[in-house]
Design a protein around this motif. Structure first.
Motif, PDB file in Angstrom:
ATOM      1  N   ALA A   1      -6.663  12.542  -5.445  1.00 52.66           N
ATOM      2  CA  ALA A   1      -5.641  11.607  -4.962  1.00 52.66           C
ATOM      3  C   ALA A   1      -5.092  10.768  -6.113  1.00 52.66           C
ATOM      4  CB  ALA A   1      -6.221  10.703  -3.875  1.00 52.66           C
ATOM      5  N   PHE A   2      -5.981  10.220  -6.919  1.00 50.28           N
ATOM      6  CA  PHE A   2      -5.521   9.377  -8.029  1.00 50.28           C
ATOM      7  C   PHE A   2      -4.906  10.213  -9.156  1.00 50.28           C
ATOM      8  CE2 PHE A   2      -8.366   6.379  -5.884  1.00 50.28           C
ATOM      9  CZ  PHE A   2      -7.506   5.282  -5.814  1.00 50.28           C
ATOM     10  N   ARG A   3      -5.315  11.486  -9.256  1.00 48.76           N
ATOM     11  CA  ARG A   3      -4.665  12.379 -10.217  1.00 48.76           C
ATOM     12  C   ARG A   3      -3.224  12.635  -9.789  1.00 48.76           C
ATOM     13  NH1 ARG A   3      -3.885  17.745 -11.676  1.00 48.76           N
ATOM     14  NH2 ARG A   3      -4.554  18.527  -9.651  1.00 48.76           N
ATOM     15  N   LEU A   4      -3.009  12.792  -8.482  1.00 51.80           N
ATOM     16  CA  LEU A   4      -1.651  12.983  -7.960  1.00 51.80           C
ATOM     17  C   LEU A   4      -0.793  11.752  -8.235  1.00 51.80           C
ATOM     18  CD1 LEU A   4       0.466  14.524  -6.287  1.00 51.80           C
ATOM     19  CD2 LEU A   4      -0.580  13.546  -4.229  1.00 51.80           C
ATOM     20  N   ILE A   5      -1.349  10.577  -8.012  1.00 50.67           N
ATOM     21  CA  ILE A   5      -0.609   9.340  -8.287  1.00 50.67           C
ATOM     22  C   ILE A   5      -0.229   9.255  -9.765  1.00 50.67           C
ATOM     23  CG2 ILE A   5      -0.800   6.814  -8.379  1.00 50.67           C
ATOM     24  CD1 ILE A   5      -2.546   6.971  -5.867  1.00 50.67           C
ATOM     25  N   TYR A   6      -1.184   9.584 -10.628  1.00 48.37           N
ATOM     26  CA  TYR A   6      -0.937   9.519 -12.068  1.00 48.37           C
ATOM     27  C   TYR A   6       0.128  10.536 -12.500  1.00 48.37           C
ATOM     28  CZ  TYR A   6      -1.731   9.780 -17.101  1.00 48.37           C
ATOM     29  OH  TYR A   6      -1.542   9.792 -18.466  1.00 48.37           O
ATOM     30  N   CYS A   7       0.017  11.771 -11.992  1.00 50.72           N
ATOM     31  CA  CYS A   7       0.987  12.810 -12.348  1.00 50.72           C
ATOM     32  C   CYS A   7       2.385  12.455 -11.849  1.00 50.72           C
ATOM     33  CB  CYS A   7       0.557  14.159 -11.783  1.00 50.72           C
ATOM     34  SG  CYS A   7      -0.910  14.848 -12.584  1.00 50.72           S
ATOM     35  N   THR A   8       2.472  11.895 -10.660  1.00 51.04           N
ATOM     36  CA  THR A   8       3.766  11.471 -10.114  1.00 51.04           C
ATOM     37  C   THR A   8       4.379  10.380 -10.980  1.00 51.04           C
ATOM     38  OG1 THR A   8       2.996  11.965  -7.870  1.00 51.04           O
ATOM     39  CG2 THR A   8       4.948  10.579  -8.064  1.00 51.04           C
ATOM     40  N   TYR A   9       3.545   9.442 -11.391  1.00 44.46           N
ATOM     41  CA  TYR A   9       4.019   8.362 -12.254  1.00 44.46           C
ATOM     42  C   TYR A   9       4.514   8.896 -13.600  1.00 44.46           C
ATOM     43  CZ  TYR A   9       3.496   4.719 -15.811  1.00 44.46           C
ATOM     44  OH  TYR A   9       3.709   3.889 -16.870  1.00 44.46           O
ATOM     45  N   MET A  10       3.756   9.817 -14.216  1.00 41.26           N
ATOM     46  CA  MET A  10       4.136  10.370 -15.518  1.00 41.26           C
ATOM     47  C   MET A  10       5.390  11.231 -15.426  1.00 41.26           C
ATOM     48  SD  MET A  10       2.067   9.092 -17.685  1.00 41.26           S
ATOM     49  CE  MET A  10       2.457  10.094 -19.121  1.00 41.26           C
TER      50      MET A  10
ATOM     51  N   VAL B   1       7.235  13.585   1.638  1.00 39.79           N
ATOM     52  CA  VAL B   1       6.689  14.872   1.184  1.00 39.79           C
ATOM     53  C   VAL B   1       7.738  15.773   0.536  1.00 39.79           C
ATOM     54  CG1 VAL B   1       4.889  14.801   2.947  1.00 39.79           C
ATOM     55  CG2 VAL B   1       7.033  15.988   3.429  1.00 39.79           C
ATOM     56  N   THR B   2       8.970  15.302   0.367  1.00 42.43           N
ATOM     57  CA  THR B   2      10.021  16.126  -0.214  1.00 42.43           C
ATOM     58  C   THR B   2      10.572  15.489  -1.486  1.00 42.43           C
ATOM     59  OG1 THR B   2      11.669  15.046   1.195  1.00 42.43           O
ATOM     60  CG2 THR B   2      10.728  17.118   1.997  1.00 42.43           C
ATOM     61  N   ALA B   3      11.236  16.330  -2.293  1.00 36.78           N
ATOM     62  CA  ALA B   3      11.875  15.836  -3.511  1.00 36.78           C
ATOM     63  C   ALA B   3      13.183  15.144  -3.159  1.00 36.78           C
ATOM     64  CB  ALA B   3      12.147  16.998  -4.465  1.00 36.78           C
ATOM     65  N   ARG B   4      13.658  14.305  -4.051  1.00 38.50           N
ATOM     66  CA  ARG B   4      14.894  13.562  -3.829  1.00 38.50           C
ATOM     67  C   ARG B   4      16.089  14.493  -3.620  1.00 38.50           C
ATOM     68  NH1 ARG B   4      16.275   8.383  -4.445  1.00 38.50           N
ATOM     69  NH2 ARG B   4      14.219   7.910  -5.299  1.00 38.50           N
ATOM     70  N   GLU B   5      16.031  15.698  -4.242  1.00 38.47           N
ATOM     71  CA  GLU B   5      17.153  16.628  -4.129  1.00 38.47           C
ATOM     72  C   GLU B   5      17.360  17.116  -2.692  1.00 38.47           C
ATOM     73  OE1 GLU B   5      14.661  16.974  -6.360  1.00 38.47           O
ATOM     74  OE2 GLU B   5      15.809  16.085  -8.016  1.00 38.47           O
TER      75      GLU B   5
ATOM     76  N   ILE C   1       0.809  -1.226   0.000  1.00 40.50           N
ATOM     77  CA  ILE C   1       0.000   0.000   0.000  1.00 40.50           C
ATOM     78  C   ILE C   1       0.845   1.281   0.000  1.00 40.50           C
ATOM     79  CG2 ILE C   1      -2.039  -1.087   1.022  1.00 40.50           C
ATOM     80  CD1 ILE C   1       0.108   1.032   3.274  1.00 40.50           C
ATOM     81  N   ALA C   2       2.147   1.169  -0.279  1.00 37.58           N
ATOM     82  CA  ALA C   2       3.055   2.324  -0.219  1.00 37.58           C
ATOM     83  C   ALA C   2       2.608   3.509  -1.083  1.00 37.58           C
ATOM     84  CB  ALA C   2       4.478   1.896  -0.587  1.00 37.58           C
ATOM     85  N   PRO C   3       2.204   3.326  -2.351  1.00 39.06           N
ATOM     86  CA  PRO C   3       1.773   4.484  -3.146  1.00 39.06           C
ATOM     87  C   PRO C   3       0.571   5.220  -2.540  1.00 39.06           C
ATOM     88  CG  PRO C   3       2.231   2.616  -4.571  1.00 39.06           C
ATOM     89  CD  PRO C   3       2.250   2.093  -3.166  1.00 39.06           C
TER      90      PRO C   3
ATOM     91  N   LEU D   1       8.655   3.910  -9.971  1.00 39.97           N
ATOM     92  CA  LEU D   1       9.298   3.713  -8.669  1.00 39.97           C
ATOM     93  C   LEU D   1       9.155   4.929  -7.759  1.00 39.97           C
ATOM     94  CD1 LEU D   1      12.579   1.783  -9.613  1.00 39.97           C
ATOM     95  CD2 LEU D   1      10.445   0.880  -8.669  1.00 39.97           C
ATOM     96  N   SER D   2       8.862   6.095  -8.346  1.00 39.66           N
ATOM     97  CA  SER D   2       8.697   7.293  -7.517  1.00 39.66           C
ATOM     98  C   SER D   2       7.487   7.162  -6.588  1.00 39.66           C
ATOM     99  CB  SER D   2       8.541   8.537  -8.397  1.00 39.66           C
ATOM    100  OG  SER D   2       7.328   8.466  -9.151  1.00 39.66           O
ATOM    101  N   LEU D   3       6.538   6.301  -6.951  1.00 37.81           N
ATOM    102  CA  LEU D   3       5.368   6.081  -6.092  1.00 37.81           C
ATOM    103  C   LEU D   3       5.757   5.395  -4.787  1.00 37.81           C
ATOM    104  CD1 LEU D   3       2.792   4.872  -8.776  1.00 37.81           C
ATOM    105  CD2 LEU D   3       2.961   7.139  -7.752  1.00 37.81           C
ATOM    106  N   TRP D   4       6.934   4.777  -4.786  1.00 38.76           N
ATOM    107  CA  TRP D   4       7.430   4.106  -3.585  1.00 38.76           C
ATOM    108  C   TRP D   4       8.522   4.923  -2.890  1.00 38.76           C
ATOM    109  CZ3 TRP D   4       4.880   1.287  -7.146  1.00 38.76           C
ATOM    110  CH2 TRP D   4       4.062   0.263  -6.696  1.00 38.76           C
ATOM    111  N   ARG D   5       8.622   6.227  -3.231  1.00 43.11           N
ATOM    112  CA  ARG D   5       9.630   7.067  -2.578  1.00 43.11           C
ATOM    113  C   ARG D   5       9.360   7.105  -1.078  1.00 43.11           C
ATOM    114  NH1 ARG D   5      13.550  10.471  -2.137  1.00 43.11           N
ATOM    115  NH2 ARG D   5      13.349  12.492  -1.113  1.00 43.11           N
TER     116      ARG D   5
END
Length: 328
Positions: free
Chosen positions: A77-86, A165-169, A55-57, A91-95
């Protein structure tokens, strides 16, 4: 020849008597599976890891909405998941899941193991040793188990929330989060939100374990089967998760706001102050219960998988002990 046959027959009862004279407790002890605290720790760690990874994403999406003032809806919520994926890939969904694993494996291991120990202690104290506990001790065992696990693993929960909640940078890995928080915000920040976490864990863990154990007990009484089927365990765990998370959800929102205040620019420092700001700016339902519908989706799945995995692993290890795969 007759003398030898008679002599052999006369010695046979002696041999049989010698075998029968062995202490029954020692025979039973040899056949009894050696179930240890280490077995419970391993089962708990594996159960927690499987459940949280599945359930991580959804979990990451819920946290992002919890710490922002944006209105929550399933569509958003699902729009955010989709935008993150695109934008960043699958794998970013499991950040933040690596931080989740570092936290959830010891958390789940400690929680399940301490729950077993608390059940034994309370069973002995209330006079129900080896039997199903009555309602209040059953609730108390779950609450104490959740509190113990939360106290011992809290900084890892803080790190996981920051990474979600933060970017990888900003934070490249788990150790980087620890170092930056300690240097820039102080070590005490690692325990920001600790009080609402404990206040939330007491009803959540208590209700969750109580509901699951109660449903298993009722199932045994109704069906006369000692063990439920896997799909029945999933259903029991789903009910337990749904009730437990609904009861403690506002405190979950409060702790997330306090944990991520350092990166969102907010100044949430106390529980009542955080609640006041959330209710004033966003309202009770859309503020304190933001993302609850997402929790109704992911919570029962996670708890159901966790309890089911733990029970199945528990039974598997028990059979392996009985078959002699492990020796002490």
């Amino acid at each position: 020849m007759a003398h030898r046959v008679h002599d052999h027959q006369s010695r046979l009862p002696v041999a049989q008597a010698t075998v029968l004279a062995l202490p029954p407790s020692s025979q039973a002890k040899d056949l009894r599976p050696r179930w240890t605290a280490l077995d419970t720790l391993l089962c708990g760690a594996f159960a927690g890891a499987v459940a949280k990874t599945v359930i991580a994403p959804l979990d990451r999406t819920k946290i992002i909405f919890q710490v922002s003032s944006n209105r929550f809806s399933a569509k958003e919520a699902f729009r955010l998941i989709y935008c993150t994926y695109m934008k960043d890939g699958l794998l970013s969904l499991w950040r933040g899941n690596s931080a989740t694993m570092v936290r959830v494996m010891p958390y789940a291991a400690i929680q399940f193991c301490s729950h077993d120990q608390y059940k034994k202690l309370l069973g002995s104290y209330f006079g129900f040793q080896g039997k199903a506990l009555p309602p209040f001790p059953r609730f108390l065992a779950g609450s104490l188990a959740g509190t113990t696990a939360a106290m011992l693993t809290y900084p890892l929960d803080m790190v996981r929330a920051r990474m979600a909640v933060t970017a990888r940078e900003m934070y490249s890995n788990i150790m980087h989060v620890f170092v930056r928080i300690s240097q820039e915000e102080g070590v005490k920040t690692l325990y920001r939100g600790f009080t609402p976490t404990i206040l939330g864990v007491i009803p959540y863990a208590g209700i969750t374990f109580f509901t699951y154990e109660t449903l298993k007990k009722l199932h045994t009484e109704k069906t006369k089967r000692a063990q439920p089927y896997p799909y029945e365990r999933l259903a029991f765990g789903a009910c337990a998760g749904l009730i437990g998370q609904s009861a403690s959800y506002p405190l979950d929102v409060v702790r997330r706001r306090m944990q991520t205040a350092g990166v969102t620019g907010s100044s949430y420092s106390t529980i009542m102050g955080t609640i006041r700001v959330i209710v004033t700016q966003e309202g009770v339902v859309h503020g304190l219960y933001k993302g609850l519908s997402m929790n109704w989706l992911k919570g029962p799945i996670a708890v159901g998988i966790s309890f089911t995995t733990f029970d199945l692993m528990h039974n598997l290890l028990l059979k392996m002990h009985q078959m002699g795969y492990f020796t002490v």
